[in-house]
Write an enzyme that holds these catalytic residues in place. Structure first.
Site, PDB file in Angstrom:
ATOM      1  N   PRO A   2       0.780  -1.211   0.000  1.00  0.00           N
ATOM      2  CA  PRO A   2       0.000   0.000   0.000  1.00  0.00           C
ATOM      3  C   PRO A   2       0.819   1.272   0.000  1.00  0.00           C
ATOM      4  O   PRO A   2       1.667   1.472   0.860  1.00  0.00           O
ATOM      5  CB  PRO A   2      -0.783  -0.099   1.312  1.00  0.00           C
ATOM      6  CG  PRO A   2       0.029  -0.984   2.184  1.00  0.00           C
ATOM      7  CD  PRO A   2       1.103  -1.612   1.372  1.00  0.00           C
ATOM      8  N   GLU A   3       0.551   2.117  -0.939  1.00  0.00           N
ATOM      9  CA  GLU A   3       0.950   3.509  -0.818  1.00  0.00           C
ATOM     10  C   GLU A   3      -0.346   4.254  -0.500  1.00  0.00           C
ATOM     11  O   GLU A   3      -1.363   3.624  -0.247  1.00  0.00           O
ATOM     12  CB  GLU A   3       1.620   3.988  -2.111  1.00  0.00           C
ATOM     13  CG  GLU A   3       2.898   3.184  -2.398  1.00  0.00           C
ATOM     14  CD  GLU A   3       3.678   3.654  -3.615  1.00  0.00           C
ATOM     15  OE1 GLU A   3       3.707   4.864  -3.873  1.00  0.00           O
ATOM     16  OE2 GLU A   3       4.253   2.806  -4.315  1.00  0.00           O
TER      17      GLU A   3
END
Length: 272
Positions: A2-3
């Site tokens: 995840p960004e």
DNA sequence: ATCGCCTCCTGCGCGC
DNA sequence: TGCGCGCAGGAGGCGA
């Protein structure tokens, strides 16, 4: 995994499962620690609390309840999924379950266990959150802020743009994509960006992250939205993961270099 | 203070 | 097919 876009997409999915009456019925922990020890006792005090909202700060998810805040970071490989409590099956690397009174369950799964669970009574006193820089869409994220941040350092722009004190949410994939989009090579010293380039950088960070959120994030490797669907922004990647392939714009071969230990992709034809 | 390097951990894809 | 190696979306700690 995840960004910022992926975390935001998960936040939106989870938020859809709650209304103003949704309360936490019960937590189940399958591990006492992931990256850090999980404050299980404190978190368990949230049982019975109403979930007022699920928000995001940087790459942290924040469950805002009537009795305090549950803070979750997904690290490299963390993910949430939404399951009916009755149909719930524990799978490998499921570490935490949040059972709601509406029959739904939020399940946190994290193979590499780089994620974090925290509890806070007062977000403003939370050390990790307090030290974060501006959100990409905030007014504090400005050219003057960037000039201030960059004037004393000699780092490359790729490293600088991934520094959460500069701006939160830009990780390794989006850093490469953003720099390609503004035609600046990742090794360029952040100090040497002109005012015009700083302005473009700010706008492009906002634009690319916004578009990625709208497209459900980048589903490379195992990332799935909490509702089980895949994102599609990976199909829009122009450089990330494309080493040796032709640039879509100038047809030069995309290169991969390692900067500060992270793979960085760029086009020698388009980026200066 | 700043920066690069290393580490945490598991899984996967590649080449032999 | 099996095995070893390198690499993976984050971030904090360490020593130079």
């Amino acid at each position: 995994m995840p960004e910022l876009p992926e975390v935001e997409v998960i936040r939106q999915d989870l938020s859809q499962e709650i209304d103003k009456n949704s309360a936490i019925k019960k937590f189940i922990f399958y591990r006492k620690d992931i990256r850090e020890p999980i404050p299980i006792k404190k978190i368990t005090t949230l049982e019975g609390a109403t979930i007022k909202a699920i928000s995001r700060r940087a790459k942290y998810l924040i469950f805002e309840t009537s009795k305090g805040y549950l803070i979750s970071h997904l690290g490299m490989s963390g993910n949430w999924r939404i399951v009916d409590s009755l149909k719930l099956k524990n799978v490998k690397h499921d570490h935490v379950e949040i059972h709601l009174n509406n029959g739904k369950c939020f399940v946190y799964n994290d193979p590499r266990r780089f994620g974090i669970f925290g509890f806070s009574e007062n977000l403003e006193k939370n050390k990790k959150l307090k030290e974060l820089g501006p959100e990409p869409w905030s007014s504090e994220f400005s050219t003057s802020h960037l000039r201030e941040m960059f004037k004393k350092t000699n780092r490359s722009i790729k490293v600088a743009v991934m520094d959460p004190k500069v701006v939160v949410g830009v990780g390794n994939i989006y850093a490469s994509e953003i720099l390609f989009a503004i035609g600046i090579k990742p090794t360029k010293k952040s100090q040497r960006l002109t005012l015009d380039e700083l302005e473009k950088l700010i706008q492009m960070i906002r634009q690319i992250l916004t578009e990625a959120i709208q497209r459900g994030g980048s589903s490379i490797k195992t990332f799935q939205k909490a509702n089980g669907q895949s994102g599609s922004f990976q199909n829009s990647h122009k450089v990330y993961g494309r080493m040796g392939d032709a640039c879509f714009v100038c047809h030069e071969k995309i290169r991969k270099i390692v900067i500060a230990g992270r793979s960085s992709f760029w086009c020698p034809g388009c980026q200066r």
